[in-house]
Design an enzyme around this catalytic site. Sequence first.
Site, PDB file in Angstrom:
ATOM      1  N   LYS A  63       6.505 -24.102   1.291  1.00  0.00           N
ATOM      2  CA  LYS A  63       5.677 -24.179   0.086  1.00  0.00           C
ATOM      3  C   LYS A  63       6.326 -23.611  -1.160  1.00  0.00           C
ATOM      4  CE  LYS A  63       0.923 -24.342   1.838  1.00  0.00           C
ATOM      5  NZ  LYS A  63      -0.344 -23.613   1.957  1.00  0.00           N
ATOM      6  N   LYS A  82      -5.664 -29.500   2.925  1.00  0.00           N
ATOM      7  CA  LYS A  82      -6.569 -29.529   1.776  1.00  0.00           C
ATOM      8  C   LYS A  82      -5.800 -29.689   0.476  1.00  0.00           C
ATOM      9  CE  LYS A  82      -8.983 -25.651   3.398  1.00  0.00           C
ATOM     10  NZ  LYS A  82      -7.911 -24.683   3.285  1.00  0.00           N
ATOM     11  N   LYS A 113       0.999 -32.468   8.541  1.00  0.00           N
ATOM     12  CA  LYS A 113      -0.362 -32.083   8.937  1.00  0.00           C
ATOM     13  C   LYS A 113      -1.373 -32.417   7.847  1.00  0.00           C
ATOM     14  CE  LYS A 113      -1.299 -27.454   7.373  1.00  0.00           C
ATOM     15  NZ  LYS A 113      -2.185 -26.354   7.516  1.00  0.00           N
TER      16      LYS A 113
END
Length: 332
Positions: free
Chosen positions: A111, A195, A192
């Site tokens: 990330k 959100k 995956k």
Amino acid sequence: MARVLSGVQSTGVLHLGNYLGAFRNWVSYQEHDDAYFFIADLHAMTAEYEASSLARSTFDVALDLLAAGLDPSRCTIFVQSHVPEHSRLAWLVECTVSYGELTRMTQFKDKGAENEGVRAGLFTYPALMAADILLYDADRVPVGDDQRQHLELTRDAANRFNHRYGEVFVVPEAAVPLFAARVMDLQVPTRKMSKSVSSPLGTVQMLDPPEEIERKVRKAVTDTGTEVRYDPATKPGVSNLLELLAAATGGDPGALADGFGDYGSLKKAVAEALVEMLAPVRGRAEELRRDPGHITRVLEEGAEKARAVAGPTLDRAMRAAGLLAPPGGFAG
Ligand code: AQP
């Protein structure tokens, strides 16, 4: 009775991965265990977010947890920032784990490791997560597969702290579900379902209406060939659909594959099973929306119950680490 704890970030609208990988199992834990579930609003600040919508998201996640079947008379539901012990214990954990350990966290690498401007909170997030868990003397932490590494770090931190300063923390175990531990994006089945990664067609939201679920499953990316076979390495799309069907109906993905001659009939069965599974969740969400005061009360009582457990643990840890205690103790 085992103590169980888990959390969910208020980073957006909840999806099928959150439901199958987490909430559905949380509901069964509340039947037999002393269960604590929290909404991780502090973790939601580790990436860019809209300050004007964070409170709303946190409230909506609380509503969704109740809709998924959590019952405040059987478990404790609270908001992370309402229990200040979390941030306070996080500092002790940051002073227990090493820079090297944090740099090895794959979620950080994925990330933000490449980006100079990434928030320091994203880097230290696993320390806050360890504090979240250790405050409650949790024996078991039900999480999806993506959180396994953070759980390992939590165990290392607890063992190291106990070794340095005396037995303070319970060393928790991860509880990863057998199937649907990693629900994949329907459009990119090697990634995956998430959100915060925008994939409108690839993400089935927990409260999507039936026609939306059917549309997304119908358009799900499948693999080359026509054979329905459970093989995540060479058939990630079809295997993801089979895992969803298995999770929704209680079967085994490998055995279920034998019942389908083509992708179309598999998709139809998956959509039907998901619609049926999520219908009661949608129904409860509609009822809950009519009484927002109830949700506020649940969170208020939850924070009170959580602090009654977290306070003494924080006090124990601060004293063990050698800090000078104020007259009322550290939890006052
Ligand atoms: N795709 C998934 N499959 C199975 N389980 C999943 N979980 C999340 N995605 C999947 C599990 O849901 C719980 C709550 O997750 P979280 O909100 O704390 O954070 P996350 O794991 O980072 O989930 P997201 O949706 O991917 O959120 P963002 O995009 O904000 O990072 C956890 O138990 C998690 O394992």
